[in-house]
Scaffold this motif. Structure first.
Motif, mmCIF file in Angstrom:
data_model
loop_
_atom_site.group_PDB
_atom_site.id
_atom_site.type_symbol
_atom_site.label_atom_id
_atom_site.label_comp_id
_atom_site.label_asym_id
_atom_site.label_seq_id
_atom_site.Cartn_x
_atom_site.Cartn_y
_atom_site.Cartn_z
ATOM 1 N N LEU A 20 14.070 71.400 18.121
ATOM 2 C CA LEU A 20 13.801 71.171 17.025
ATOM 3 C C LEU A 20 12.286 70.418 16.741
ATOM 4 C CD1 LEU A 20 17.470 69.027 16.590
ATOM 5 C CD2 LEU A 20 16.261 70.627 15.694
ATOM 6 N N SER A 21 11.780 69.680 17.503
ATOM 7 C CA SER A 21 10.427 68.983 16.937
ATOM 8 C C SER A 21 9.327 70.007 17.125
ATOM 9 C CB SER A 21 10.213 68.213 17.989
ATOM 10 O OG SER A 21 8.563 67.544 18.185
ATOM 11 N N GLY A 22 9.736 71.488 17.809
ATOM 12 C CA GLY A 22 8.905 72.067 17.607
ATOM 13 C C GLY A 22 9.163 72.833 15.748
ATOM 14 N N PHE A 23 10.083 73.501 16.396
ATOM 15 C CA PHE A 23 10.754 73.902 14.567
ATOM 16 C C PHE A 23 10.105 72.596 13.847
ATOM 17 C CE2 PHE A 23 13.036 74.706 10.642
ATOM 18 C CZ PHE A 23 13.095 76.430 10.674
ATOM 19 N N GLY A 24 9.922 72.195 13.920
ATOM 20 C CA GLY A 24 9.582 70.764 12.228
ATOM 21 C C GLY A 24 8.450 71.109 12.625
ATOM 22 N N LYS A 25 7.859 70.874 13.811
ATOM 23 C CA LYS A 25 5.876 70.909 13.589
ATOM 24 C C LYS A 25 5.451 72.113 12.940
ATOM 25 C CE LYS A 25 4.703 67.784 17.525
ATOM 26 N NZ LYS A 25 6.228 67.184 18.060
ATOM 27 N N VAL A 49 0.148 72.893 15.793
ATOM 28 C CA VAL A 49 0.041 75.020 16.370
ATOM 29 C C VAL A 49 0.983 75.099 17.911
ATOM 30 C CG1 VAL A 49 -0.213 76.820 15.891
ATOM 31 C CG2 VAL A 49 -1.344 76.009 14.809
ATOM 32 N N LEU A 50 -0.576 74.858 18.729
ATOM 33 C CA LEU A 50 0.257 74.727 20.282
ATOM 34 C C LEU A 50 0.967 74.430 20.437
ATOM 35 C CD1 LEU A 50 -0.852 75.783 22.923
ATOM 36 C CD2 LEU A 50 -2.264 73.973 23.239
ATOM 37 N N ALA A 51 1.208 72.648 20.333
ATOM 38 C CA ALA A 51 2.531 71.877 20.749
ATOM 39 C C ALA A 51 3.601 71.960 19.845
ATOM 40 C CB ALA A 51 1.982 70.303 19.737
ATOM 41 N N GLY A 52 3.831 72.961 18.301
ATOM 42 C CA GLY A 52 4.837 73.285 18.023
ATOM 43 C C GLY A 52 5.259 74.566 18.849
ATOM 44 N N ILE A 57 9.123 77.008 22.069
ATOM 45 C CA ILE A 57 9.355 78.720 23.049
ATOM 46 C C ILE A 57 9.342 77.641 24.236
ATOM 47 C CG2 ILE A 57 8.539 79.831 23.999
ATOM 48 C CD1 ILE A 57 6.395 81.022 22.355
ATOM 49 N N GLY A 58 9.262 76.512 24.273
ATOM 50 C CA GLY A 58 9.631 75.403 26.299
ATOM 51 C C GLY A 58 11.177 75.659 25.289
ATOM 52 N N ALA A 81 2.072 63.619 28.730
ATOM 53 C CA ALA A 81 0.901 63.434 27.863
ATOM 54 C C ALA A 81 1.212 63.203 26.753
ATOM 55 C CB ALA A 81 0.288 64.873 27.739
ATOM 56 N N SER A 82 2.085 63.589 25.821
ATOM 57 C CA SER A 82 2.952 63.289 24.913
ATOM 58 C C SER A 82 2.576 61.527 24.546
ATOM 59 C CB SER A 82 3.742 63.884 24.310
ATOM 60 O OG SER A 82 4.116 64.709 24.548
ATOM 61 N N ALA A 83 3.250 61.173 25.795
ATOM 62 C CA ALA A 83 3.199 59.279 25.538
ATOM 63 C C ALA A 83 2.427 59.090 26.372
ATOM 64 C CB ALA A 83 4.853 59.527 26.967
ATOM 65 N N LEU A 84 1.389 59.422 26.654
ATOM 66 C CA LEU A 84 0.226 58.897 27.060
ATOM 67 C C LEU A 84 -1.143 58.484 26.242
ATOM 68 C CD1 LEU A 84 -0.331 60.161 30.572
ATOM 69 C CD2 LEU A 84 0.627 57.458 29.849
#
Length: 127
Positions: A20-25, A49-52, A57-58, A81-84
């Motif tokens: 859901l988050s990747g699609f949203g991004k 784009v890379l994060a999305g 895909i992940g 990494a996202s947390a940091l």
């Protein structure tokens, strides 16, 4: 309930937030890029784009159990990494909760990487 079914349910639960988050991004790339720019990330559009793509895909790979161990390590690192990067303002209680959530997801992915996707997965069918 069998262990295979429990692992499948775990994979589904781990994957939902990433899909859901990747699609949203990806579908709101301008807003995502602007948000990432607020964290002073270099080339925020490329990072968005890379994060999305990593999330979408992940998440789908974990859902179906494809290349599960590799993807689980990747998403564990991504979660930390996202947390940091995005959740270090612990004076804001919600940011602390998001930080802890990301670490918990990373832990779940490390368990998935260590023990594998279970019998109800593409990986198991290919073995």
């Amino acid at each position: 309930m069998s262990n295979s079914a429990i692992v499948l349910i775990g994979r589904i639960l781990l994957s939902i937030i990433f899909i859901l988050s990747g699609f949203g991004k990806i579908t709101a790339i301008a807003a995502t890029s602007q948000y990432f720019a607020s964290y002073n990330l270099p080339t925020p559009t490329a990072v968005a784009v890379l994060a999305g793509l990593v999330e979408l895909i992940g998440g789908l790979a974990v859902l179906i159990g494809f290349q599960t161990r590799i993807v689980a390590y990747l998403l564990a690192a991504f979660s930390v990494a996202s947390a940091l990067i995005a959740h270090m303002d612990w004076s804001d209680g919600m940011q602390l909760i998001h930080f802890q959530k990301n670490l918990a997801m990373a832990g779940g992915f490390l368990v998935l990487a260590a023990f594998g996707p279970g019998a109800l997965s593409v990986d198991a069918k290919r073995a």
